[in-house]
Write an enzyme that holds these catalytic residues in place. Structure first.
Site, PDB file in Angstrom:
ATOM      1  N   ASP A  93       0.819  -1.214   0.000  1.00  0.00           N
ATOM      2  CA  ASP A  93       0.000   0.000   0.000  1.00  0.00           C
ATOM      3  C   ASP A  93       0.848   1.258   0.000  1.00  0.00           C
ATOM      4  O   ASP A  93       1.465   1.600   1.005  1.00  0.00           O
ATOM      5  CB  ASP A  93      -0.916  -0.011   1.229  1.00  0.00           C
ATOM      6  N   ASP A 302      -1.930   5.436  -5.729  1.00  0.00           N
ATOM      7  CA  ASP A 302      -2.241   4.537  -4.620  1.00  0.00           C
ATOM      8  C   ASP A 302      -2.360   3.100  -5.102  1.00  0.00           C
ATOM      9  O   ASP A 302      -3.309   2.747  -5.809  1.00  0.00           O
ATOM     10  CB  ASP A 302      -3.545   4.978  -3.959  1.00  0.00           C
TER      11      ASP A 302
END
Length: 423
Positions: A93, A302
């Site tokens: 992440d 992201d």
């Protein structure tokens, strides 16, 4: 935190979990040596605080690496924690900092297939005391009755992890088969974890730009805070893998590379870049469409969010232009697909090429990156709308690009790559 996308979720229900990891709390760390390395992804400092440096790296002759494969719209990174090493698979992440895994005893945890990490079985595990500088740096760092630092780390959809802020040895494997032990890595040993996680996900690997992220902890040990990723496309067979690399050996170069500046903002975790507009075929659409002025840092890169999320006005323009250029009728009679733009076709959708015009970098996207098959015979545009002015560049459109994040030069580079062959 896991963040459900209400307009996107209906057609991906039971297929992917849309995660936007926007952390609420973080703190610093550092290390030192000089090689690059790669680690497993399988389909989320102050020397005064951390005087212990990373050891055992100077003898590594080649870049450590391991596979990265697609799984349910996310990418799971394999690392080993503890002594003896225990494999942990966490969501990779770039939208959060804290690396954490579920730990024994787990008072309130989601189900996972693999055994949970048991700190009592590791000879290298240590709790961070509550009188340490790091615990004081954490807004939610509190003392346990045993005078150990407990943490709470929250995400935007109210998912969270709570547990003991700790230090451990993280072990990677080099291309020559050598073990690469990284001592004193700060991570969260989660004893209370809630959210939209599936049973393959043992936690989150925080790859953001903040001081407690894995990137910041090990950056100086491998020649600088740099890393690159190559994400295989959605629905790629799990046996097909690629890789993720860290340090100066991860630099993206060669023919076809384009680069865009990282934009500094108060939030040090997120990777902000500037999107000027999107072309659908030969039709250029200005970002937001409201004026000729584009705010710097209007998109977040992201890896923990599958779809690309655009401000509503801009999203509506993109959808309208895609409809205009796809010579088929959209699906309007399937309530399970929600409001997404979807088409029925037995073969891969022959849709228009889209180009993301970043500042200084035009990134051309093929239908395999912009249309996702949620079920057989159906392809849907992998974009959704968002109510804010800042959008999110999700992992679907990041696939089949070697993407390098150079936090030292403050640049992100894109190189078209068949990630299924990037071993």
């Amino acid at each position: 935190m896991a963040y459900y996308l209400t307009s996107f979720h209906p057609f991906l229900a039971a297929i992917i979990i849309c995660l936007v990891f926007l952390p609420l709390h973080f703190s610093p760390i550092q290390g030192n040596t000089n090689e690059g390395f790669s680690i497993n992804l399988i389909r989320k400092t102050s020397p005064k605080i951390f005087p212990q440096r990373l050891r055992g790296l100077s003898a590594i002759s080649r870049t450590p690496q391991s596979p990265i494969s697609a799984y349910l719209g996310e990418y799971l990174m394999e690392i080993s924690i503890g002594t003896p090493p225990v494999k942990v698979y966490g969501i990779a992440d770039t939208g959060s900092d804290l690396t954490w895994t579920q730990c024994v005893p787990c008072n309130n945890c989601y189900k996972q297939l693999n055994p949970m990490f048991d700190p009592q079985k590791s000879s290298s595990y240590s709790n961070i005391p509550c009188n340490s500088n790091l615990c004081h740096e954490l807004n939610t760092g509190v003392c346990s009755p045993q005078k150990q630092c407990n943490y709470t780390y929250g995400y935007a959809d109210d998912s969270m992890t709570q547990g003991a802020l700790s230090q451990e040895t993280v072990t990677l494997t080099s291309t020559t088969g050598e073990s690469v032990p990284l001592k004193g890595i700060v991570f969260g040993c989660g004893h209370n974890n809630t959210g939209t996680f599936n049973d393959h996900e043992m936690g989150i690997i925080g790859l953001g730009g903040g001081p407690v992220s894995l990137i910041s902890q090990i950056g100086s040990s491998f020649g600088g805070k740099m890393f690159s990723q190559c994400l295989v496309p959605f629905h790629t067979d799990v046996s097909v893998s690629s890789r993720m690399s860290f340090g100066k050996a991860s630099k993206v170069s060669g023919n076809g590379v384009v680069s865009t500046p990282l934009v500094a903002k108060d939030d040090k975790t997120l990777y902000f870049v500037t999107l000027l507009g999107i072309s659908v075929g030969n039709t250029y659409l200005h970002y937001n469409g409201s004026s000729n002025t584009v705010e710097k840092g209007n998109m977040i890169l992201d890896s923990g969010t599958p779809p690309t999320m655009l401000p509503t006005q801009f999203y509506d323009q993109v959808v309208a232009q895609v409809k205009n250029q796809v010579k088929m009728k959209p699906i309007v009679d399937d309530p399970g697909l929600g409001s997404q733009l979807c088409y029925r076709t037995k073969n891969n959708l022959n849709g228009p090429m889209l180009t993301a015009h970043f500042e200084g970098a035009d990134v051309t996207l093929a239908p395999i990156q912009t249309f996702i098959p949620p079920k057989d015979g159906v392809f849907c545009l992998a974009f959704t709308n968002i109510s804010t002015d800042v959008g999110i560049y999700g992992n679907f459109v990041q696939s089949n690009f070697l993407i390098g994040f150079d936090l030292e030069a403050k640049m992100v580079s894109f190189k078209p790559t068949d990630c299924t062959k990037n071993k």
